[in-house]
Design an enzyme around this catalytic site. Structure first.
Site, short mmCIF file in Angstrom:
data_model
loop_
_atom_site.label_atom_id
_atom_site.label_comp_id
_atom_site.label_asym_id
_atom_site.label_seq_id
_atom_site.Cartn_x
_atom_site.Cartn_y
_atom_site.Cartn_z
CG ASP A 1 22.59 -47.82 -10.74
OD1 ASP A 1 23.43 -47.78 -11.67
OD2 ASP A 1 22.75 -47.30 -9.63
CG HIS A 2 23.74 -50.43 -17.60
ND1 HIS A 2 24.01 -51.76 -17.34
CD2 HIS A 2 23.75 -50.33 -18.95
CE1 HIS A 2 24.19 -52.42 -18.46
NE2 HIS A 2 24.04 -51.56 -19.48
NE ARG A 3 25.73 -46.16 -10.45
CZ ARG A 3 25.58 -45.39 -9.38
NH1 ARG A 3 26.58 -44.63 -8.96
NH2 ARG A 3 24.45 -45.38 -8.72
N PRO B 1 23.13 -44.16 -14.06
CG PRO B 1 25.02 -45.42 -14.59
CD PRO B 1 24.27 -44.86 -13.44
#
Ligand code: CAO
Length: 413
Positions: A385-387, A209
Site C-alpha cells: 500500500d503506497h500510502r 494504491p
C-alpha cells in the site's frame, strides 16, 4: 393427511444462545422449503433460519427476544404430503439444513449463517437494514460497512443510496450482454467463498494504491536444508513445505520493518503498528481461495509452522472453517510456487499493508566471482500500500527477506 413436523434451530456454530430478533412468519401462513422463518442475531452475526420443509405454520414456539440454541423448536409445520414423503426419504424431520460457519477470508467476513439465497447474503447487517435494503432494492453486497467488523449500518445504506442517486462516485456500469446470442452458455452459481473474496479483493483494489516490488532469493542452501529434514518431518507426520520457511523469514523481516506489519487508521492520519506477527496464508480449495491465519509466527519453530500449515490447509479443504481462522492477520503470503509461473502481482489483503507473492524457484546460472554458477532462485513479489510504505522501504524489506531466505542463519542474528 398432512404430517406435523417440528422445525428446529440448526447448528449455528460456536453460539450457545442467540437472540431471536425477528419472526418472519405467522400461524396459518404457507411457507416454502428454504423460506426464512426467523432471524437470529448475536453480537457477531445476524442469520436467517430457513424452513426445512414446505407446509403451513401450525404453532410458533419462539418469539422476539427469546434466547435459543441448536435444537430448539422454532415452530410446528403441517407438511405438504409430497414434501413429507420426500422428507421421510431424506431422513425425516430432524434433517436440519447445514448451517456451517463458512466464514471466509479476509475479514470483515460473513456471519456463520445458513446459506440462503436472500439478497445481501454474506454481509453483516441488522434485519432492519436488510429489510430497508430489500425495499430500496439495494444489493447489500455492494456496500462497505463502517460498523464494527464491517457491519453495514443504516447510515451506510442511506449514504450508498444518496451517492447512487447523484450518480457520483459510482463505477461506470458494465454492459449487460446476452452471451447466448454468440453460442451455447451455461450459468454456474458462485460459491459463497468466491462471492465474499471477490468483494474483499475488489474493495482492496479500489482503496489501496498498489505497487509491486519484485526480487529473487537464492534458496539453494535453504532447499538443501529443507530436503535434508524432509524425511524427519514426514516421520513426524507432516510435510516440510517451503512455505514454512517463508513464514519464518517473513516474521523476522516484519520485526525489522514494523511499518510493514501495520494498518492505516481509517482516518488516514495514524499508523497502527502491530506487536504481534500473525500471517495469513492463501489456500486453494474447491470453494475458492481462503486465507487462514497462522498466529505468532515469530514465536514458532519451522517444524511447528509446517505442521500447523498442513493441518490448517487440510481443514480448509475439508470445509471445516471457523470464523476465527480468518481474523487478525497482519501480513499475507500467497504461494503459487507449487504450481508455476515466474512472478505475479498479488492484491494487498487490506487493511493489511503488504502481501508477498511467491512463484516457482528455478535453477539458473548466476554470475558469481567471475563465473556462472547454478543457483536455485526463488521469485518474490511484494505488493504494498503506497500510502503507507514508500518504494525505498519496500525495496529494503524485500532485499532483507531475500537475504534471510538466502542464509537462514541470519534468522539468529
Ligand atoms: N518453488 C518450487 N517448488 C515449490 C515451491 C516454490 N516456490 N513451493 C512449493 N514447491 C513444491 C514443493 O516442494 C512441493 O513439491 P514436492 O511435492 O515435490 O515436495 C510442491 O511444490 C507442493 O508444495 P507444498 O504442498 O509444500 O506447498 P504449496 O505451495 O503448494 O502449498 C500450503 C502451501 C501451505 C498452502 C499447503 O499446505 C497447501 O495447502 N497446498 C495445496 C496447494 C495450495 O493451496 N497452494 C496455495 C495456492 S493459492 O496461493
Amino acid at each position: 393427511m398432512a404430517e406435523i413436523v417440528e422445525v428446529r434451530i440448526p447448528d449455528i456454530g460456536d453460539f450457545d444462545a442467540v437472540e431471536v430478533v425477528e419472526v418472519l412468519v405467522e400461524p396459518g401462513q404457507r411457507v416454502a422449503k428454504d423460506q426464512s422463518l426467523i432471524t437470529l442475531e448475536s453480537d457477531k452475526a445476524s442469520m436467517e433460519v430457513p424452513s426445512t420443509h414446505a407446509g403451513t405454520v401450525e404453532e410458533l414456539k419462539v418469539k422476539v427476544g427469546d434466547q435459543v440454541g441448536q435444537g430448539a423448536v422454532i415452530l410446528t409445520l403441517a407438511v405438504d404430503e409430497a414434501a413429507a414423503t420426500e422428507a421421510a426419504e431424506a431422513g425425516g424431520a430432524e434433517a436440519a439444513p447445514e448451517a456451517g460457519a463458512t466464514e471466509t477470508a479476509p475479514p470483515p467476513a460473513a456471519p456463520p449463517a445458513a446459506e440462503t439465497p436472500a439478497a445481501g447474503d454474506g454481509v453483516y447487517a441488522s434485519p432492519g437494514v436488510r429489510r430497508l435494503a430489500r425495499e430500496l432494492e439495494v444489493d447489500l453486497d455492494r456496500i462497505q460497512g463502517s460498523g464494527r467488523k464491517g457491519r453495514i449500518t443504516k447510515e451506510d445504506l442511506l449514504a450508498y443510496v444518496k451517492t447512487a442517486m447523484r450518480g457520483g462516485g459510482a463505477l461506470p456500469e458494465m454492459p449487460v450482454i446476452d452471451f447466448s446470442r454468440f453460442g451455447p452458455v451455461e450459468e454456474k452459481r458462485l460459491s459463497r467463498v468466491r462471492r465474499v473474496s471477490a468483494q474483499n479483493l475488489h474493495r482492496s483494489w479500489l482503496h489501496v494504491p498498489h505497487v509491486t516490488q519484485h526480487d529473487e532469493a537464492d534458496v539453494t542452501e535453504l532447499e538443501a536444508f529443507r530436503k535434508a529434514h524432509a524425511e524427519e518431518a514426514r516421520k513426524r507426520g507432516f510435510k516440510l513445505t517451503p512455505v514454512a520457511f517463508q513464514l519464518k523469514a517473513v516474521a523476522a523481516a516484519l520485526k525489522a520493518f514494523p511499518e510493514v506489519n501495520a494498518s492505516l487508521h481509517p482516518s488516514g492520519e495514524r499508523l497502527i503498528l502491530k506487536r504481534y506477527v500473525h500471517v495469513g496464508v492463501a489456500v486453494d480449495t474447491d470453494d475458492g481461495l481462503v486465507v487462514p491465519v497462522i498466529r505468532d509466527v515469530d514465536r514458532k519453530g519451522i517444524f511447528q509452522l509446517a505442521e500447523e500449515l498442513g493441518e490448517t490447509s487440510q481443514r480448509m479443504r475439508d470445509g471445516q472453517r471457523r470464523p476465527d481462522d480468518f481474523q487478525g492477520a497482519s501480513f499475507t503470503i500467497s504461494s503459487l510456487g507449487g504450481i508455476g509461473g515466474t512472478s505475479f502481482t498479488p492484491i494487498v489483503n487490506a487493511p493489511e499493508v503488504a502481501i508477498l507473492g511467491v512463484s516457482r524457484a528455478v535453477m539458473r546460472p548466476v554470475w558469481s566471482d567471475g563465473a556462472f554458477v547454478p543457483r536455485l532462485m526463488l521469485p518474490l513479489s511484494l505488493s504494498y500500500d503506497h500510502r503507507v510504505i514508500d518504494g525505498a522501504t519496500a525495496a529494503r524489506f524485500i532485499v532483507h527477506l531475500s537475504a534471510l531466505l538466502g542464509d537462514l542463519r541470519r534468522l539468529l542474528l
